[in-house]
Scaffold this motif. Sequence first.
Motif, short mmCIF file in Angstrom:
data_model
loop_
_atom_site.label_atom_id
_atom_site.label_comp_id
_atom_site.label_asym_id
_atom_site.label_seq_id
_atom_site.Cartn_x
_atom_site.Cartn_y
_atom_site.Cartn_z
N GLU A 236 0.83 -1.21 0.00
CA GLU A 236 0.00 0.00 0.00
C GLU A 236 0.86 1.26 0.00
OE1 GLU A 236 -3.70 -1.91 2.63
OE2 GLU A 236 -2.46 -0.30 3.45
N VAL A 237 1.89 1.27 0.84
CA VAL A 237 2.70 2.48 0.96
C VAL A 237 3.57 2.67 -0.29
CG1 VAL A 237 4.80 1.61 2.13
CG2 VAL A 237 3.87 3.83 2.74
N ILE A 238 3.99 1.60 -0.93
CA ILE A 238 4.73 1.72 -2.19
C ILE A 238 3.82 2.27 -3.28
CG2 ILE A 238 5.89 0.43 -4.04
CD1 ILE A 238 6.96 -1.46 -1.84
N GLU A 239 2.61 1.77 -3.34
CA GLU A 239 1.66 2.28 -4.33
C GLU A 239 1.37 3.76 -4.11
OE1 GLU A 239 -0.93 -1.71 -5.48
OE2 GLU A 239 -1.52 -0.51 -3.73
N LYS A 240 1.28 4.19 -2.85
CA LYS A 240 1.04 5.60 -2.55
C LYS A 240 2.24 6.45 -2.97
CE LYS A 240 -1.65 8.76 -0.71
NZ LYS A 240 -3.00 9.04 -1.24
N ALA A 241 3.44 5.97 -2.71
CA ALA A 241 4.64 6.70 -3.13
C ALA A 241 4.72 6.79 -4.65
CB ALA A 241 5.89 6.02 -2.56
N LEU A 242 4.35 5.72 -5.33
CA LEU A 242 4.32 5.75 -6.79
C LEU A 242 3.28 6.74 -7.30
CD1 LEU A 242 4.69 1.94 -7.59
CD2 LEU A 242 6.32 3.74 -8.21
N PHE A 243 2.15 6.83 -6.59
CA PHE A 243 1.13 7.81 -6.95
C PHE A 243 1.69 9.23 -6.88
CE2 PHE A 243 -2.00 10.87 -5.35
CZ PHE A 243 -2.92 10.87 -6.39
N TRP A 244 2.39 9.55 -5.77
CA TRP A 244 2.99 10.87 -5.64
C TRP A 244 4.06 11.10 -6.71
CZ3 TRP A 244 0.01 13.86 -3.27
CH2 TRP A 244 -0.63 13.52 -2.07
N ALA A 245 4.71 10.04 -7.14
CA ALA A 245 5.73 10.16 -8.18
C ALA A 245 5.14 10.20 -9.59
CB ALA A 245 6.70 8.98 -8.08
N ASP A 246 3.82 9.98 -9.68
CA ASP A 246 3.13 9.92 -10.97
C ASP A 246 3.75 8.82 -11.84
OD1 ASP A 246 1.21 10.58 -12.87
OD2 ASP A 246 2.45 12.15 -13.78
N MET A 247 3.94 7.66 -11.22
CA MET A 247 4.55 6.53 -11.91
C MET A 247 3.71 5.28 -11.69
SD MET A 247 8.59 7.06 -10.96
CE MET A 247 9.12 5.88 -12.21
N THR A 248 3.97 4.26 -12.50
CA THR A 248 3.33 2.97 -12.36
C THR A 248 4.36 1.93 -11.92
OG1 THR A 248 3.75 2.29 -14.65
CG2 THR A 248 1.73 3.56 -14.21
N VAL A 249 3.87 0.80 -11.45
CA VAL A 249 4.76 -0.29 -11.05
C VAL A 249 5.64 -0.73 -12.21
CG1 VAL A 249 4.81 -2.69 -10.29
CG2 VAL A 249 3.25 -1.09 -9.19
N GLU A 250 5.12 -0.67 -13.39
CA GLU A 250 5.87 -1.12 -14.58
C GLU A 250 7.11 -0.27 -14.82
OE1 GLU A 250 2.11 -2.88 -14.42
OE2 GLU A 250 2.54 -0.71 -14.51
N GLN A 251 7.14 0.94 -14.30
CA GLN A 251 8.29 1.82 -14.49
C GLN A 251 9.39 1.59 -13.46
OE1 GLN A 251 5.43 5.30 -14.71
NE2 GLN A 251 7.00 6.05 -16.11
#
Length: 336
Positions: A236-251
Amino acid sequence: MKRFGAGVVVTGCGSSAPVARLDNEGLSQIVETSDEWIASRTGIRNRHIAIAQETVQSLATEASQKALEMAGVAPEEVDLIILATSTPDDLFGTACQIQTALDASKAVAFDLTAACSGFVFGMVTAAQFIRTGTYRTILLIGADVLSRWTDWSDRRTCVLFGDGAGAVVLQASDTTDALLGFELRSDGSLNGCLNLAYQSESKSLNGEVSVETGTFHPITMNGQEVYRFAVRRVPEVIEKALFWADMTVEQVDWLLLHQANQRILDAVGDRLKIPHHKIISNMAKYGNTSAASIPLALDEWVRAGKIQPGQVIASAGFGAGLTWGSAIFRWGQSAE
């Protein structure tokens, strides 16, 4: 993530571990266990144990020297030293001892305690000093000597922990920002799941006034609760950090988690749908080194040529407190 001042770049890393090693076979001579039992449940086969002459300060200093050398930064150029540790040599703080050992005479130095999340919390803290323009060169260290506080008769915990240190150099950049996003969390209601608690005894001074004296007792842990917490909250916290980074897991090029248990690493990777070949793991050699585990693994992968400049790393720490957090960053861009 929006920034207001200078950007942050990660320009060097280094690590250090004690010379002495204790493998699972050696541990089986101390408590009733076996290599198969430990490795199948944790992924750990070996850990480094500090001897009397090896301290948080000595391990952190060696890791820092390597990080500064890689970054091409002289000790006198360092503005701030942050030591993430839960096992300081001195309860008043160990960062200042490292400052002196490095001859980084211009650096402010302080300890930061957030247990196994300490390095991630330290990276985010360091970034704020850089982004506000307060400092331009920061040495961030994660170092712990957990063997001091391990109950070596408790096979539930003694199989897990090892000693070590890792460090990175963070510098200001006016043209780029390598810290792409972060998210930090805490939940003190879960403190009892993992702690290294002080236990006091009352001592009378003069028959009327008494003081509380005592010491810290060895690490205690509810392994099942920590596992459930980690596999639920860390993705959850990784997904939130990725959201703030405007990135997806694939990146994400690499998933770099606190090295607590291989089953946790695999479960988090599965939940995020990150292939296992992108998951960094060196716990088989070092065990759980708390705040040192992320920079230790980072340094190993960088020096092996696996992590390349510009690649995106999703890092996450989790542990006592309970605390957890994630920082998404690019490795190895040069300071401007």
